[in-house]
Scaffold this motif. Structure first.
Motif, PDB file in Angstrom:
ATOM      1  N   MET A 555      -6.612  48.065  48.013  1.00 11.63           N
ATOM      2  CA  MET A 555      -7.172  49.167  48.398  1.00 11.63           C
ATOM      3  C   MET A 555      -6.922  50.395  47.465  1.00 11.63           C
ATOM      4  SD  MET A 555      -6.907  48.928  52.354  1.00 11.63           S
ATOM      5  CE  MET A 555      -7.912  50.274  52.615  1.00 11.63           C
ATOM      6  N   ARG A 556      -5.466  50.777  46.936  1.00 12.95           N
ATOM      7  CA  ARG A 556      -5.629  51.672  45.707  1.00 12.95           C
ATOM      8  C   ARG A 556      -6.149  51.719  44.539  1.00 12.95           C
ATOM      9  NH1 ARG A 556       0.450  50.797  47.676  1.00 12.95           N
ATOM     10  NH2 ARG A 556       0.893  52.536  49.370  1.00 12.95           N
ATOM     11  N   ARG A 560      -9.454  54.774  43.716  1.00 15.47           N
ATOM     12  CA  ARG A 560      -9.196  55.316  42.743  1.00 15.47           C
ATOM     13  C   ARG A 560     -10.818  55.217  41.901  1.00 15.47           C
ATOM     14  NH1 ARG A 560      -5.357  57.552  39.785  1.00 15.47           N
ATOM     15  NH2 ARG A 560      -5.312  57.560  37.876  1.00 15.47           N
ATOM     16  N   ASP A 561     -10.552  53.818  41.748  1.00 15.85           N
ATOM     17  CA  ASP A 561     -12.255  53.611  41.347  1.00 15.85           C
ATOM     18  C   ASP A 561     -13.692  54.695  41.366  1.00 15.85           C
ATOM     19  OD1 ASP A 561     -10.734  52.262  39.412  1.00 15.85           O
ATOM     20  OD2 ASP A 561     -11.842  50.553  40.073  1.00 15.85           O
ATOM     21  N   GLN A 592      -6.085  66.100  47.835  1.00 11.93           N
ATOM     22  CA  GLN A 592      -5.543  65.525  46.298  1.00 11.93           C
ATOM     23  C   GLN A 592      -4.310  65.506  46.769  1.00 11.93           C
ATOM     24  OE1 GLN A 592      -8.181  65.226  44.050  1.00 11.93           O
ATOM     25  NE2 GLN A 592      -9.275  66.153  45.924  1.00 11.93           N
ATOM     26  N   TYR A 593      -3.598  65.787  48.224  1.00  7.88           N
ATOM     27  CA  TYR A 593      -2.089  65.458  47.640  1.00  7.88           C
ATOM     28  C   TYR A 593      -2.163  64.272  48.806  1.00  7.88           C
ATOM     29  CZ  TYR A 593      -1.946  70.877  48.285  1.00  7.88           C
ATOM     30  OH  TYR A 593      -1.899  72.185  47.848  1.00  7.88           O
ATOM     31  N   TYR A 594      -3.337  63.869  49.575  1.00  2.16           N
ATOM     32  CA  TYR A 594      -3.117  62.436  50.242  1.00  2.16           C
ATOM     33  C   TYR A 594      -3.672  61.157  48.693  1.00  2.16           C
ATOM     34  CZ  TYR A 594      -3.612  62.602  54.852  1.00  2.16           C
ATOM     35  OH  TYR A 594      -3.990  62.350  56.226  1.00  2.16           O
ATOM     36  N   ASP A 599       0.698  56.705  46.737  1.00  2.99           N
ATOM     37  CA  ASP A 599       0.354  56.608  45.464  1.00  2.99           C
ATOM     38  C   ASP A 599      -0.798  55.848  44.469  1.00  2.99           C
ATOM     39  OD1 ASP A 599       3.069  56.792  45.607  1.00  2.99           O
ATOM     40  OD2 ASP A 599       3.602  55.203  46.622  1.00  2.99           O
ATOM     41  N   VAL A 600      -1.456  56.606  45.366  1.00  2.00           N
ATOM     42  CA  VAL A 600      -3.294  56.503  44.307  1.00  2.00           C
ATOM     43  C   VAL A 600      -3.390  57.265  43.349  1.00  2.00           C
ATOM     44  CG1 VAL A 600      -5.863  57.006  44.931  1.00  2.00           C
ATOM     45  CG2 VAL A 600      -4.483  55.494  46.772  1.00  2.00           C
TER      46      VAL A 600
END
Length: 707
Positions: A555-556, A560-561, A592-594, A599-600
């Protein structure tokens, strides 16, 4: 669960009544080893010979109650009266559960039972007006009293003028132990700061809100406007005319005195009052005071609460102490008719006592004030469960608890309140108005409207993992397993062809800001998916499910993609007319904090964005000039994730400065920390107590990272 043989009773034919008080009295001469065991629903207060010694119970899940125990050794050898006043709301709320009332007690000497609940004499306390408006949408009823005699006399055993009522056996809940400490119920005095006279502006409409107008006795229970015996909405017409010259101690008709407790407190108003003729008295209270053209005014209905207690008193002396716990820094005592000689106006504080021993001195008066405000905030929001605020709701909210539980670990060295909170969730039955597998957003509570926050259930899994890592409580892990796996199953139906959650339902909630608007949360909401990936990872850790950990990693990578636009992580993507997932262009500071918190992203892979986040964003950004397309963060959860990220990557000096930027104004105004960055809504919110953890982390090299 306790399998004690206790008999439960209630006043006959009154189990289905709303907003009812019943007092139960018993006289005895205790020995040094005599004690009282007590369980009740919804709320009780305990008096011994008229002295206020207990308030409870600690809340529990539906079908359960926590057992309280009070030693009577201090009264050994003396004949005393035990009086237990039990309150039944019998409505759905965010504070007390919708269940029929009961009173169960036994007095024991060692293991020998001296008396049980059916040995007590019951009195219906009809002096509290029954058919009144609710205090707020989230809580039960406001307080209006008609009194002809001193209620304290009854609690001391003087039953003159009171007729006993019949009792009947009723069903009771299963019993659970009480983990949390008993409040000390200390009394703190108030300082008079203003006085003057009152006029009425009849052009102002009496105050009404949804707690008044939306009662339907199906999804939202209470008394319909046409049923009300009395109301306090006309307090909105009060105009305060402050005068400078001194006045007598006595408050005459159409006059008032205003008091300041020095900081926001939570508890019960207390006073001694003598009236010569029938008198109508209002207590109008709030966390703030406003300056008007005619004088200082305590706003009665700020934050959609009926911050008013009304008394109609016949001639005589009274010791008054209201029943419901409320929050206030300021209070006005307003006499409309009659004349009142009021002395000893104070508040009996209702808070967690376990923070008192925590010692601190950071060598910086600003940090010390913020830390003290964090302690005040935690103590008032952690009496029995971890609550959001002690005023508007008194509700045990998820997500908020993820933060305030870590404050508990710091300030008390334990997590007894969180243990109660999580146990309640573990024992919670599937709510009939929620979809299978979903848990309530706050609990104990009743949500008959079917609304839930899917994101808050994700924070629940993270909190449970952190709690287990802190405490090693295997029992809690095991009794919570069904809830966690139920959530894993629940969210599967929202997985799309990318393996991400799409079109989450009900109230998708990422933060208290614009980024909760539907256009930001529709379709694939990336922060929600970031959070869910970490929740899956936490579930994998708790229950040894490596496939969930692998799913989180996938998922991460996908997030990101899809979410990265070359400058920022965007908020969401929706389907175009061809069914293709397309980013919306919405960006927020919190998003952005999320990404970094879950850890994305990392400073290693996203160095430029991290520096932008660290240096440009934050409390001093001019959002109209600097990245105006990136919506700013609010208190929960964006600003807190920011501080945690700065701590994670060792920017401790910056953390301390930003703590001052975020919190010092709050600490100086109310002595507590707030729900939002501005003085709106609650000014005493449990999650904000995390400021104490941030300051401790940033100043103490040996501080443990409170998971």
């Amino acid at each position: 669960e306790r399998n004690l043989v206790m008999k439960s009773i209630w006043a006959k034919n009154m189990s289905h009544e709303k907003n009812v008080h019943v007092a139960y009295l018993y006289t005895l001469k205790p020995n040094a080893d005599t004690y009282l065991e007590l369980a009740a629903s919804n709320l009780y207060r305990l008096f011994v010979d008229g002295a206020f010694v207990g308030y409870g119970p600690a809340r529990a899940a539906h079908g359960y109650s926590r057992l309280d125990k009070y030693a009577l050794a201090d009264w050994a050898g003396k004949e005393i009266v035990i009086a237990v006043e039990v309150y039944s709301a019998n409505v759905n709320s965010y504070y007390t559960v919708f269940e029929q009332p009961f009173f169960a007690a036994q007095i024991k000497c060692g293991e020998n039972i001296i008396a049980q609940s059916h040995d007590f004499t019951a009195y219906h306390l009809h002096q509290r007006v029954q058919k009144v408006r609710r205090f707020s949408f989230q809580r039960a009823f406001s307080e209006i009293y008609h009194m002809e005699r001193n209620p304290a006399a009854l609690f001391a055993g003087d039953t003159t003028g009171w007729d006993p009522v019949d009792i009947e056996p009723v069903a009771m809940n299963k019993l659970l132990p009480r983990y949390v400490s008993y409040p000390k119920l200390d009394k703190l005095p108030a300082l008079e700061i203003a006085h003057g006279w009152i006029s009425l502006d009849h052009s102002v409409e009496p105050w009404h809100d949804r707690a008044y107008s939306e009662v339907d006795n199906i999804a939202y229970r209470g008394f319909l406007p046409c049923e009300l015996e009395e109301d306090i909405g006309d307090v909105s017409q009060f105009v305060y005319h402050e005068v400078e010259e001194s006045t007598h101690e006595i408050i005459g008709a159409m006059s008032y005195k205003t008091y300041d407790f020095g900081r926001t407190l939570t508890g019960f108003f207390s006073m001694d009052i003598t009236v010569e003729t029938d008198t109508t008295l209002y207590i109008v209270f709030n966390e703030v005071i406003e300056n008007t053209s005619t004088g200082k005014c305590v706003p009665a209905f700020r934050d959609s609460c009926s911050n008013v207690i009304k008394y109609t008193l016949s001639a005589g002396y009274y010791h008054l102490q209201n029943f419901e716990a409320n929050s206030a820094r300021f209070a006005s005592l307003v006499v409309i008719t009659g004349k009142a000689d009021i002395k000893n106006f104070a508040m009996i504080v209702y808070e967690n006592p376990d923070t008192a021993a925590y010692k601190y001195d950071f060598g910086d008066p600003d940090l010390n004030r913020i830390f003290r405000a964090a302690i005040n905030t935690f103590a008032q929001n952690a009496v029995d469960v971890l609550t959001d605020c002690p005023s508007r709701e008194r509700a045990g909210w998820l997500c908020d608890s993820y933060f305030s539980a870590r404050t508990e670990a710091l300030l008390t060295g334990d997590n007894l309140v969180e243990k109660s909170f999580l146990e309640n969730y573990a024992l919670c039955h599937q709510a009939p108005c929620l979809p299978e597998g979903m848990i309530p957003m706050c609990y104990p509570a009743d949500h008959f409207d079917g609304i839930y926050i899917p994101n808050w259930s994700m924070w629940y899994i993270l909190e449970l993992r952190n709690y287990f890592n802190r405490t090693g409580d295997k029992r809690m892990r095991e009794i919570s397993k069904e809830k966690v796996l139920g959530l894993v199953e629940f969210f599967k139906k929202y997985e799309n062809d990318y393996g991400l959650l799409e079109n989450l339902e009900s109230c998708v909630y990422v933060e208290c800001s614009k980024r909760n608007d539907p256009e930001y949360t529709a379709g694939v909401n990336y922060p929600s998916n970031m959070l869910w990936a970490s929740a899956l990872e936490a579930a994998a850790e708790l229950y040894d499910l490596p496939e969930l950990s692998e799913k989180a990693k996938t998922m991460r990578r996908t997030i990101r993609d899809l979410a990265w636009n070359g400058s920022f992580f965007e908020e969401n993507a929706i389907r175009d007319q061809d069914g293709k997932l397309v980013r919306t262009g919405h960006t927020t500071e919190t998003g952005q904090y999320y990404a970094f918190y879950f850890d994305v992203a990392s400073p290693e892979t996203d160095a430029e964005l991290f520096e932008k986040m660290r240096v440009v964003f934050g409390p001093k950004r001019d959002v109209e000039q600097v990245y105006p397309q990136v919506y700013p963060s609010n208190a929960i959860v964006g600003n807190y994730l920011r501080l945690e990220l700065l701590l994670r990557y060792n920017y401790k000096t910056q953390v301390l400065q930003e703590c001052k930027d975020f919190f010092l104004y709050m600490a100086d105004l109310t002595g507590t920390l707030w729900e939002y960055v501005k003085p709106t809504a609650s000014l005493n919110h449990g999650f904000a107590s995390m400021a104490a953890v941030y300051i401790e982390q940033a100043t103490n090299e040996n501080a443990r990272w409170w998971l």
